[in-house]
Design a protein around this motif. Sequence first.
Motif, PDB file in Angstrom:
ATOM      1  N   PHE A   4       0.836  -1.206   0.000  1.00  0.00           N
ATOM      2  CA  PHE A   4       0.000   0.000   0.000  1.00  0.00           C
ATOM      3  C   PHE A   4       0.869   1.254   0.000  1.00  0.00           C
ATOM      4  O   PHE A   4       0.623   2.204  -0.758  1.00  0.00           O
ATOM      5  CB  PHE A   4      -0.909  -0.015   1.226  1.00  0.00           C
ATOM      6  N   LEU A   5       1.912   1.259   0.846  1.00  0.00           N
ATOM      7  CA  LEU A   5       2.816   2.407   0.904  1.00  0.00           C
ATOM      8  C   LEU A   5       3.576   2.586  -0.404  1.00  0.00           C
ATOM      9  O   LEU A   5       3.818   3.714  -0.837  1.00  0.00           O
ATOM     10  CB  LEU A   5       3.797   2.246   2.070  1.00  0.00           C
ATOM     11  N   LEU A   6       3.954   1.482  -1.025  1.00  0.00           N
ATOM     12  CA  LEU A   6       4.657   1.563  -2.315  1.00  0.00           C
ATOM     13  C   LEU A   6       3.789   2.198  -3.385  1.00  0.00           C
ATOM     14  O   LEU A   6       4.292   2.836  -4.313  1.00  0.00           O
ATOM     15  CB  LEU A   6       5.103   0.166  -2.759  1.00  0.00           C
ATOM     16  N   ASN A   7       2.482   2.049  -3.248  1.00  0.00           N
ATOM     17  CA  ASN A   7       1.570   2.618  -4.241  1.00  0.00           C
ATOM     18  C   ASN A   7       1.392   4.121  -4.075  1.00  0.00           C
ATOM     19  O   ASN A   7       1.209   4.837  -5.061  1.00  0.00           O
ATOM     20  CB  ASN A   7       0.204   1.930  -4.156  1.00  0.00           C
ATOM     21  N   ILE A   8       1.426   4.601  -2.809  1.00  0.00           N
ATOM     22  CA  ILE A   8       1.148   6.028  -2.585  1.00  0.00           C
ATOM     23  C   ILE A   8       2.411   6.857  -2.356  1.00  0.00           C
ATOM     24  O   ILE A   8       2.452   8.040  -2.710  1.00  0.00           O
ATOM     25  CB  ILE A   8       0.162   6.215  -1.416  1.00  0.00           C
ATOM     26  N   ILE A   9       3.429   6.278  -1.735  1.00  0.00           N
ATOM     27  CA  ILE A   9       4.690   7.018  -1.494  1.00  0.00           C
ATOM     28  C   ILE A   9       5.882   6.125  -1.849  1.00  0.00           C
ATOM     29  O   ILE A   9       6.695   5.797  -0.979  1.00  0.00           O
ATOM     30  CB  ILE A   9       4.788   7.517  -0.034  1.00  0.00           C
ATOM     31  N   PRO A  10       6.019   5.741  -3.097  1.00  0.00           N
ATOM     32  CA  PRO A  10       7.079   4.794  -3.480  1.00  0.00           C
ATOM     33  C   PRO A  10       8.488   5.294  -3.207  1.00  0.00           C
ATOM     34  O   PRO A  10       9.359   4.542  -2.758  1.00  0.00           O
ATOM     35  CB  PRO A  10       6.843   4.609  -4.983  1.00  0.00           C
ATOM     36  N   ASP A  15      13.583   5.555  -0.008  1.00  0.00           N
ATOM     37  CA  ASP A  15      14.553   6.409   0.681  1.00  0.00           C
ATOM     38  C   ASP A  15      14.336   6.420   2.192  1.00  0.00           C
ATOM     39  O   ASP A  15      14.758   7.353   2.878  1.00  0.00           O
ATOM     40  CB  ASP A  15      14.435   7.850   0.157  1.00  0.00           C
ATOM     41  N   ALA A  16      13.695   5.382   2.718  1.00  0.00           N
ATOM     42  CA  ALA A  16      13.306   5.368   4.137  1.00  0.00           C
ATOM     43  C   ALA A  16      14.497   5.533   5.075  1.00  0.00           C
ATOM     44  O   ALA A  16      14.423   6.278   6.062  1.00  0.00           O
ATOM     45  CB  ALA A  16      12.561   4.070   4.459  1.00  0.00           C
ATOM     46  N   ASN A  17      15.591   4.875   4.778  1.00  0.00           N
ATOM     47  CA  ASN A  17      16.770   4.973   5.655  1.00  0.00           C
ATOM     48  C   ASN A  17      17.340   6.386   5.667  1.00  0.00           C
ATOM     49  O   ASN A  17      17.737   6.911   6.715  1.00  0.00           O
ATOM     50  CB  ASN A  17      17.844   3.979   5.213  1.00  0.00           C
ATOM     51  N   ILE A  18      17.379   6.998   4.490  1.00  0.00           N
ATOM     52  CA  ILE A  18      17.890   8.373   4.384  1.00  0.00           C
ATOM     53  C   ILE A  18      16.944   9.333   5.106  1.00  0.00           C
ATOM     54  O   ILE A  18      17.385  10.257   5.797  1.00  0.00           O
ATOM     55  CB  ILE A  18      18.043   8.777   2.916  1.00  0.00           C
ATOM     56  N   LEU A  19      15.638   9.104   4.953  1.00  0.00           N
ATOM     57  CA  LEU A  19      14.652   9.946   5.637  1.00  0.00           C
ATOM     58  C   LEU A  19      14.804   9.829   7.148  1.00  0.00           C
ATOM     59  O   LEU A  19      14.766  10.839   7.867  1.00  0.00           O
ATOM     60  CB  LEU A  19      13.239   9.540   5.214  1.00  0.00           C
ATOM     61  N   MET A 196       7.778  14.189  -5.493  1.00  0.00           N
ATOM     62  CA  MET A 196       6.891  15.001  -4.671  1.00  0.00           C
ATOM     63  C   MET A 196       6.469  14.293  -3.392  1.00  0.00           C
ATOM     64  O   MET A 196       6.196  14.944  -2.372  1.00  0.00           O
ATOM     65  CB  MET A 196       5.648  15.390  -5.478  1.00  0.00           C
ATOM     66  N   ASP A 197       6.415  12.961  -3.398  1.00  0.00           N
ATOM     67  CA  ASP A 197       6.029  12.256  -2.171  1.00  0.00           C
ATOM     68  C   ASP A 197       7.071  12.450  -1.074  1.00  0.00           C
ATOM     69  O   ASP A 197       6.738  12.533   0.112  1.00  0.00           O
ATOM     70  CB  ASP A 197       5.776  10.770  -2.442  1.00  0.00           C
ATOM     71  N   ASP A 198       8.348  12.558  -1.461  1.00  0.00           N
ATOM     72  CA  ASP A 198       9.393  12.860  -0.479  1.00  0.00           C
ATOM     73  C   ASP A 198       9.149  14.222   0.168  1.00  0.00           C
ATOM     74  O   ASP A 198       9.310  14.396   1.385  1.00  0.00           O
ATOM     75  CB  ASP A 198      10.774  12.847  -1.142  1.00  0.00           C
ATOM     76  N   ILE A 199       8.765  15.202  -0.637  1.00  0.00           N
ATOM     77  CA  ILE A 199       8.508  16.550  -0.134  1.00  0.00           C
ATOM     78  C   ILE A 199       7.291  16.563   0.782  1.00  0.00           C
ATOM     79  O   ILE A 199       7.317  17.148   1.874  1.00  0.00           O
ATOM     80  CB  ILE A 199       8.311  17.535  -1.301  1.00  0.00           C
ATOM     81  N   TYR A 200       6.213  15.893   0.357  1.00  0.00           N
ATOM     82  CA  TYR A 200       4.985  15.898   1.152  1.00  0.00           C
ATOM     83  C   TYR A 200       5.190  15.224   2.511  1.00  0.00           C
ATOM     84  O   TYR A 200       4.707  15.719   3.537  1.00  0.00           O
ATOM     85  CB  TYR A 200       3.865  15.188   0.384  1.00  0.00           C
ATOM     86  N   VAL A 201       5.897  14.111   2.525  1.00  0.00           N
ATOM     87  CA  VAL A 201       6.143  13.412   3.785  1.00  0.00           C
ATOM     88  C   VAL A 201       7.042  14.258   4.690  1.00  0.00           C
ATOM     89  O   VAL A 201       6.855  14.292   5.908  1.00  0.00           O
ATOM     90  CB  VAL A 201       6.771  12.026   3.535  1.00  0.00           C
ATOM     91  N   THR A 202       8.001  14.957   4.096  1.00  0.00           N
ATOM     92  CA  THR A 202       8.853  15.859   4.884  1.00  0.00           C
ATOM     93  C   THR A 202       8.013  16.937   5.559  1.00  0.00           C
ATOM     94  O   THR A 202       8.209  17.242   6.746  1.00  0.00           O
ATOM     95  CB  THR A 202       9.914  16.518   3.985  1.00  0.00           C
TER      96      THR A 202
END
Length: 226
Positions: A4-10, A15-19, A196-202
């Motif tokens: 599910f997460l791969l579909n909305i914020i792939p 980049d989970a470790n970097i985040l 953009m998903d990286d930006i939104y989650v940030t």
Amino acid sequence: MQEFLLNIIPNVVKDANILGRSVIETLQMTVRAGLISFVLGMVFGTALVVTRPGGIMQNKVIYQILDKVINVLRSVPFIILLFCLLPLTRLISGTAISVKGAIVPLGFGTTPFFSRQIEAALSGVDAGLIEAAQSMGNNNWEIIFSVYWKESIAAIARGTSITLINLVGLTAMAGAVGAGGLGNFAYIYGQQRNHMDDIYVTVVILVLLVMLIQLIGNIVVKRNTH
């Protein structure tokens, strides 16, 4: 769940470790610079109140110097201050990048702001309490600790919350120019790669961090409001 997460914020999943490391770096910058700013801001803010005309330790020279220096530092936009302090940052920290290199400019950028917050907080102390403490034979240092600071805990907590929230924003700005943290993550992995998903989650993480700071501040204020 992972699918599910791969579909909305792939990209966030990738980049989970970097985040995660970026979140830790932001917290490190906020805590370290926040502690420095708190200590210096308490000193300078208190000095402004007690040395001003009519203060318990009135000293026109010290007051004028502090007042002017704080005004000058507050008037310089943080991004410009950051570049101006590069030589000093390298001298003190040995580097002008990463979390270590961000502490000096963050401290310089936040301390003047917090000093004014403390000045405003202590200025709200009832003059009658100061006079009562003086009549009881308390010296100036006792008045500072037991009257000014003790009676201003709620106001100081408000100022601290506002300053820390402002500091979180400054860490993001510093991160965009190489200091690491969530600002750097959003810029490098979000904006430059058009993820953009990286930006939104940030943004969501930063909002949650700000909400947590405000919640803790509100609890301290509520418990210390007479």
